[in-house]
Design a protein around this motif. Structure first.
Motif, PDB file in Angstrom:
ATOM      1  N   ARG A   1      18.160  19.529 -27.572  1.00 51.58           N
ATOM      2  CA  ARG A   1      17.096  19.880 -26.621  1.00 51.58           C
ATOM      3  C   ARG A   1      17.110  18.925 -25.433  1.00 51.58           C
ATOM      4  NH1 ARG A   1      12.966  19.587 -29.735  1.00 51.58           N
ATOM      5  NH2 ARG A   1      12.783  21.788 -30.200  1.00 51.58           N
ATOM      6  N   ASP A   2      17.197  17.623 -25.696  1.00 47.48           N
ATOM      7  CA  ASP A   2      17.189  16.623 -24.626  1.00 47.48           C
ATOM      8  C   ASP A   2      18.382  16.806 -23.692  1.00 47.48           C
ATOM      9  OD1 ASP A   2      14.887  15.587 -25.730  1.00 47.48           O
ATOM     10  OD2 ASP A   2      15.885  13.847 -26.639  1.00 47.48           O
ATOM     11  N   TYR A   3      19.551  17.081 -24.248  1.00 51.19           N
ATOM     12  CA  TYR A   3      20.737  17.294 -23.417  1.00 51.19           C
ATOM     13  C   TYR A   3      20.500  18.444 -22.437  1.00 51.19           C
ATOM     14  CZ  TYR A   3      25.313  18.787 -21.880  1.00 51.19           C
ATOM     15  OH  TYR A   3      26.371  19.181 -21.097  1.00 51.19           O
ATOM     16  N   TYR A   4      20.030  19.572 -22.942  1.00 48.25           N
ATOM     17  CA  TYR A   4      19.833  20.733 -22.071  1.00 48.25           C
ATOM     18  C   TYR A   4      18.634  20.568 -21.143  1.00 48.25           C
ATOM     19  CZ  TYR A   4      23.727  23.116 -24.109  1.00 48.25           C
ATOM     20  OH  TYR A   4      24.995  23.447 -24.485  1.00 48.25           O
ATOM     21  N   GLU A   5      17.654  19.794 -21.542  1.00 49.60           N
ATOM     22  CA  GLU A   5      16.548  19.499 -20.636  1.00 49.60           C
ATOM     23  C   GLU A   5      17.062  18.715 -19.423  1.00 49.60           C
ATOM     24  OE1 GLU A   5      12.812  20.240 -21.086  1.00 49.60           O
ATOM     25  OE2 GLU A   5      14.163  21.759 -21.892  1.00 49.60           O
ATOM     26  N   ARG A   6      17.977  17.795 -19.672  1.00 50.97           N
ATOM     27  CA  ARG A   6      18.521  16.971 -18.583  1.00 50.97           C
ATOM     28  C   ARG A   6      19.521  17.737 -17.722  1.00 50.97           C
ATOM     29  NH1 ARG A   6      19.179  13.563 -22.860  1.00 50.97           N
ATOM     30  NH2 ARG A   6      21.441  13.763 -22.734  1.00 50.97           N
ATOM     31  N   SER A   7      20.192  18.714 -18.283  1.00 50.33           N
ATOM     32  CA  SER A   7      21.269  19.393 -17.556  1.00 50.33           C
ATOM     33  C   SER A   7      20.960  20.868 -17.280  1.00 50.33           C
ATOM     34  CB  SER A   7      22.574  19.276 -18.345  1.00 50.33           C
ATOM     35  OG  SER A   7      22.444  19.923 -19.604  1.00 50.33           O
TER      36      SER A   7
ATOM     37  N   ARG B   1      22.400  22.416 -13.952  1.00 49.88           N
ATOM     38  CA  ARG B   1      23.860  22.568 -14.019  1.00 49.88           C
ATOM     39  C   ARG B   1      24.247  23.712 -14.948  1.00 49.88           C
ATOM     40  NH1 ARG B   1      27.676  20.521 -17.418  1.00 49.88           N
ATOM     41  NH2 ARG B   1      26.194  19.106 -18.378  1.00 49.88           N
TER      42      ARG B   1
ATOM     43  N   SER C   1      15.510  24.893 -25.298  1.00 52.99           N
ATOM     44  CA  SER C   1      15.148  24.094 -24.131  1.00 52.99           C
ATOM     45  C   SER C   1      14.086  24.764 -23.257  1.00 52.99           C
ATOM     46  CB  SER C   1      16.400  23.847 -23.272  1.00 52.99           C
ATOM     47  OG  SER C   1      16.050  23.390 -21.990  1.00 52.99           O
TER      48      SER C   1
ATOM     49  N   ALA D   1      13.149  23.829 -20.360  1.00 49.84           N
ATOM     50  CA  ALA D   1      13.631  23.851 -18.972  1.00 49.84           C
ATOM     51  C   ALA D   1      14.541  25.053 -18.730  1.00 49.84           C
ATOM     52  CB  ALA D   1      14.358  22.557 -18.639  1.00 49.84           C
TER      53      ALA D   1
END
Length: 135
Positions: free
Chosen positions: A14-20, A23, A83, A85
């Motif tokens: 979740r954190d990875y996709y929230e940050r990216s 992109r 995610s 986001a």
């Protein structure tokens, strides 16, 4: 001796996709990043999906490119992703779509792709499940 809790792998994804999220929303449209993937998936889906208006679960569908593609072809689609986001991007995209296509998107909702308990058996004809991107 106190045992250190294991990290939550779901939180890491979740954190990875929230940050990216931004992109990821553009990835499939970039020639060097996802255009071949897009073309191969589009061909396979067109060949193997049942006729519209079948109900399809776009499980782990992120920003919703396949949800839009399916809705444009008359399928009734539910998009799930981990995610928030990415789901916000998907909702914005659906809101900008022509009304006749947006009407085919039944839901955009947060869910863990491993747990389909929110849906009764037989809710969807096929289920498209996408793995995490490595880009």
């Amino acid at each position: 001796m106190t045992k250190t809790p294991e990290p939550d792998p779901t939180a890491a994804v979740r954190d990875y996709y929230e940050r990216s999220a931004a992109r990821e929303a553009e990835r499939l449209g970039r020639p060097a990043d996802g255009a071949v993937e897009w073309e191969l998936h589009a061909r396979a889906l067109a060949e193997h999906l049942p006729p519209a208006p079948a109900r399809i679960l776009d499980n782990g569908g992120g920003p919703g490119p396949w949800t839009r593609w399916l809705a444009e072809r008359g399928y009734r689609v539910t998009l799930t992703d981990l995610s928030p986001a990415l789901l916000d991007i998907a909702r914005e995209s659906v809101a900008r779509a022509p009304r006749r296509h947006a009407a085919n998107v039944e839901a955009v909702m947060e869910a863990d792709a491993r747990d389909l308990g929110a849906f009764p058996d037989g809710s969807f004809t096929p289920c498209c499940a996408w793995g995490p991107s490595t880009t």
